[in-house]
Design a protein around this motif. Structure first.
Motif, mmCIF file in Angstrom:
data_model
loop_
_atom_site.group_PDB
_atom_site.id
_atom_site.type_symbol
_atom_site.label_atom_id
_atom_site.label_comp_id
_atom_site.label_asym_id
_atom_site.label_seq_id
_atom_site.Cartn_x
_atom_site.Cartn_y
_atom_site.Cartn_z
ATOM 1 N N GLN A 429 0.831 -1.203 0.000
ATOM 2 C CA GLN A 429 0.000 0.000 0.000
ATOM 3 C C GLN A 429 0.873 1.263 0.000
ATOM 4 O O GLN A 429 0.636 2.204 -0.756
ATOM 5 N N VAL A 430 1.881 1.286 0.864
ATOM 6 C CA VAL A 430 2.771 2.443 0.945
ATOM 7 C C VAL A 430 3.470 2.672 -0.391
ATOM 8 O O VAL A 430 3.605 3.810 -0.856
ATOM 9 N N PHE A 432 2.614 1.595 -3.607
ATOM 10 C CA PHE A 432 1.798 1.878 -4.784
ATOM 11 C C PHE A 432 0.923 3.128 -4.643
ATOM 12 O O PHE A 432 0.587 3.755 -5.652
ATOM 13 N N LEU A 433 0.537 3.473 -3.424
ATOM 14 C CA LEU A 433 -0.371 4.600 -3.250
ATOM 15 C C LEU A 433 0.362 5.915 -3.000
ATOM 16 O O LEU A 433 -0.106 6.971 -3.408
ATOM 17 N N ASN A 434 1.493 5.841 -2.329
ATOM 18 C CA ASN A 434 2.239 7.055 -2.006
ATOM 19 C C ASN A 434 3.420 7.205 -2.960
ATOM 20 O O ASN A 434 4.575 7.014 -2.588
ATOM 21 N N THR A 435 3.127 7.557 -4.213
ATOM 22 C CA THR A 435 4.170 7.679 -5.218
ATOM 23 C C THR A 435 3.750 8.663 -6.293
ATOM 24 O O THR A 435 2.561 8.819 -6.589
ATOM 25 N N GLY A 436 4.722 9.319 -6.859
ATOM 26 C CA GLY A 436 4.473 10.199 -7.995
ATOM 27 C C GLY A 436 4.771 9.522 -9.305
ATOM 28 O O GLY A 436 4.537 10.085 -10.379
ATOM 29 N N SER A 492 3.672 12.622 1.253
ATOM 30 C CA SER A 492 2.557 12.055 2.004
ATOM 31 C C SER A 492 1.316 12.024 1.130
ATOM 32 O O SER A 492 1.168 12.836 0.213
ATOM 33 N N VAL A 493 0.419 11.085 1.442
ATOM 34 C CA VAL A 493 -0.819 10.957 0.692
ATOM 35 C C VAL A 493 -1.925 10.502 1.637
ATOM 36 O O VAL A 493 -1.665 9.782 2.609
ATOM 37 N N LEU A 494 -3.146 10.937 1.360
ATOM 38 C CA LEU A 494 -4.312 10.573 2.158
ATOM 39 C C LEU A 494 -5.267 9.799 1.257
ATOM 40 O O LEU A 494 -5.648 10.287 0.186
ATOM 41 N N LYS A 507 6.391 8.687 3.224
ATOM 42 C CA LYS A 507 7.718 8.125 2.945
ATOM 43 C C LYS A 507 8.683 9.267 2.695
ATOM 44 O O LYS A 507 8.287 10.343 2.250
ATOM 45 N N GLY A 508 9.954 9.043 3.013
ATOM 46 C CA GLY A 508 10.931 10.095 2.800
ATOM 47 C C GLY A 508 12.215 9.843 3.556
ATOM 48 O O GLY A 508 12.528 8.705 3.942
ATOM 49 N N ALA A 509 12.979 10.914 3.752
ATOM 50 C CA ALA A 509 14.267 10.818 4.444
ATOM 51 C C ALA A 509 14.086 10.161 5.811
ATOM 52 O O ALA A 509 13.161 10.496 6.555
#
Length: 706
Positions: A429-430, A432-436, A492-494, A507-509
């Motif tokens: 989920q992290v 596939f959903l939180n990505t550009g 971040s994504v909601l 996700k990030g540093a």
């Protein structure tokens, strides 16, 4: 072929267009000039008159989901134009010959040559009297010929360089799927995908996106970024996406865009003289003046001596043709002094040295924009380089993964067999959903990942683990997005869950995201409090990954409670899922290049956004970081006062977690302490430092441009 529509003016002063027969026959409902003027003029009234974004998309026969058909491109180009700008014709060879003749040194030599020929014929007759003057003219001819040929070849190389620079690709939706095309193939009606750092390739209208900030300083001169949304939907060609991402409907291309109108007013760029040429021309002028002074003194001394001798011998009143020839001979001696003093070989030497330097750089795949770069590089004492894409290959892969609760690191192919289904489901989920980035399939069914290297590496892992990108995107509805930026260092994504409720992913540093977490997922898939011992273990894992030159990311999520604002992304209270180590291998030849620079007395400094451990590991591998070298983070550097910065700036070899402003500050201080600074970079965040440096090297996939 250009079609014109009838134009009239309404009582309100607004231009109104009558649809031409050609446009109607092509199946479109709006004229090219009218469509272009709506966006260029930010004409909200005209925009609403045509039904907003949906209405205009219908009038240009475009679909937000499927885009346009590839077979429809030529028809659109006939009606709405091609995405190319009118360029001035290139300068011919004789133009460069004429410009070469304007060199100050050559003008002095031409005057000397003419005088020498006149005096020579008067004193020695034909043809002997012409030898010196003709010799000077031949030297001038050789200099002009070499200069003109060199400059002409240089102009041809710049023309080829411009063609290479214009090979820019954008991501569009056509034929129902996302694909890359050249900006030249962009037409009105195309659906373009924009993300942070992109240049808007044509005028258009905002369709959908998150937190889209546009830098219009290239057009308006205003430094404050503009927030573009459905209320303010107009996007202008040549502006830059400073933050966020969006999809855009193209409404004008080529010369009908705002940038195209600006291009019409620009004159052709001309190259100034290089600093070396300016100095040598100055030297030639000084030498010429000194030669002129001595020539005049010599003529006066010889003439005075001659007159004194005649006066002493009482022959002053008797003049003969021989006396006149003696005076002419004195004048010839004076002219000879001037001719000898002025170095006719100097322009040729300068031209040949710069031409050979440029040719050698071109052979090394370095495209020279300014010829002065050839000489400035020879004086460079410091190189400030970024890491990703410059020292490394910029093709990242997930090399190590650490899941909460497990005391060992897993290779990518071990995750599926040694991880519980609960953890694996959240992990996917992290990803596939939180990505550009996006996973797209072409008409042949081939899967391609489009996006930033870090996000592409995560998506590759997700697909390897059996995840289906399209299924996840259809199953979960995205409510809000906070795109990654170099300031936030996280994305971040909601999303709305299928079973109900809202979940935030981040996700990030590593140090940033870990600081937002107060829980973690244990080995059984349960959420537990993040104790000090857990925090210490996770920090050790992150440092261990970084010491192996891996870029580390933390992945986390948070289920929104009933009392929370379910439309805003939370800034804390996350649950840690995993720590990912991503590898970006060092480019072949980098270590040898660094050794060569050090042997030449050039200090190489690495400035990167990665954490200090990864940066130091890569720097040691490349040979940049030495035992007595200084490695520090951007926050530590920027918090120092000017005196402290000046004291340590020469010892800095690695700067990690740096902002674009940090790199710019470092370059400024290095130049202030007398360094000749060269900066390499491959991203928009390097632009300030590239501009500040003595010489900027823009690193691209195809090579280097100076």
């Amino acid at each position: 072929m250009v079609h014109k529509a009838a134009i009239r003016f309404s009582d309100a002063g607004r231009t109104e267009y009558t649809l031409s027969k050609e446009t109607q026959d092509a199946g479109f409902g709006i004229e090219a000039d009218e469509l272009a003027s709506i966006v260029r003029g930010h004409d909200t009234k005209g925009f609403n008159t045509h039904g907003g974004t949906e209405g205009i998309a219908k009038e240009v026969s475009s679909s937000f989901t499927d885009g346009i058909s590839s077979s429809d491109v030529s028809r659109r180009q006939d009606i709405y134009g091609v995405n190319k700008y009118t360029e001035k014709p290139p300068r011919g060879f004789w133009t460069f010959v004429w410009e070469a003749l304007h060199d100050l040194t050559l003008i002095i030599l031409m005057v000397c040559a003419v005088v020498s020929i006149g005096v020579g014929i008067g004193t020695e007759g034909l043809p002997k009297g012409m030898y010196d003057g003709v010799g000077i003219l031949l030297s001038i001819f050789l200099v002009v010929l070499v200069t003109a040929v060199s400059d002409y070849k240089q102009s041809l190389q710049f023309r080829d360089l411009d063609k290479e620079k214009k090979k820019i690709f954008v991501q569009v939706t056509r034929d129902g799927y996302r694909q890359k095309i050249s900006i030249y193939d962009l037409v009105v009606g195309d659906i373009v995908n924009l993300s942070t750092g992109d240049i808007v390739p044509a005028d258009g209208i905002f369709i959908f996106g998150y937190n889209l900030l546009i830098d219009e300083s290239s057009l308006s001169g205003e430094s404050e970024p503009l927030d573009v949304n459905q209320e303010k939907p107009f996007l202008l060609c040549g502006t830059k996406v400073q933050d966020g991402y969006a999809t855009m409907l193209v409404t004008a291309v080529g010369m009908r865009t705002e940038w195209g109108k600006l291009m019409e007013t620009l004159s052709e760029e001309t190259d100034d003289e290089t600093p070396l040429q300016v100095k040598l021309n100055g030297v030639a002028t000084i030498i010429g003046k000194i030669g002129l002074v001595f020539a005049v003194l010599t003529f006066l001394v010889l003439t005075t001596r001659f007159l004194v001798v005649k006066f002493v011998h009482q022959e002053f009143s008797h003049w003969s043709s021989g006396d006149a020839l003696k005076l002419l001979d004195f004048f010839a001696i004076a002219v000879t002094i001037i001719v000898v003093a002025v170095p006719e070989g100097l322009p040729l030497a300068v031209t040949l040295s710069l031409a050979f330097a440029m040719k050698k750089l071109m052979n090394d795949k370095a495209l020279v924009r300014h010829l002065s770069a050839c000489e400035t590089m020879g004086s460079a004492t410091s190189i400030c380089t970024d890491k990703t894409g410059t020292l490394t290959t910029n093709h990242m892969v997930v090399d190590r993964i650490w899941f909460s609760g497990k005391n060992k690191e897993l290779k990518g192919n071990e995750v599926k067999t040694e991880t519980s289904e609960t953890i694996l489901a959240i992990f996917l989920q992290v990803i596939f959903l939180n990505t550009g980035a996006e996973v797209v399939k072409d008409k042949d069914g081939k899967t391609t990942i489009l996006g930033q290297p870090t996000e592409s590496a995560l998506l590759e892992l997700g697909i390897l683990l059996g995840g289906d990108f399209d299924a996840f995107r259809q199953q979960y509805q995205i409510k809000n997005v906070e795109p990654f930026s170099s300031v936030r260092k996280k994305m971040s994504v909601l999303v709305t869950l299928p079973e109900g409720g809202t979940r935030a992913f981040c996700k990030g540093a590593s140090e940033i995201v870990l600081g937002l977490c107060n829980k973690m997922i244990d080995c059984d898939g349960h959420s537990v409090d993040l104790s000090e011992e857990h925090m210490k273990n996770i920090t050790n894992v992150i440092n261990g990954f970084a010491n192996e030159a891996l870029r580390t990311l933390c992945l986390a999520f948070k289920d929104m409670d009933d009392g929370c604002n379910e439309d805003s992304i939370p800034e804390d209270g996350y649950t840690l899922v995993a720590v990912v180590g991503i590898k970006d291998p060092v480019r072949p030849g980098v270590m040898d290049a660094v050794r060569t620079c050090l042997a030449a007395g050039i200090t190489v400094r690495m400035v990167t956004g990665d954490n200090i451990y990864t940066a130091k590991a890569i720097a040691r591998e490349c040979g940049i970081l030495t035992e007595d070298g200084l490695a520090l983070e951007g926050s530590e550097f920027r918090n120092k006062n000017p005196l402290e910065m000046k004291a340590i700036v020469s010892n800095i070899q690695v700067m990690a977690r740096s902002l674009p402003s940090d790199k710019h500050t470092l370059v400024s201080y290095l130049r202030n302490v007398g360094e000749v600074v060269s900066v390499t970079g491959d991203g928009t965040n390097d632009a300030p430092a590239l501009h500040e440096s003595d010489i900027g090297l823009a690193m691209g996939i195809a090579g280097t441009e100076l």
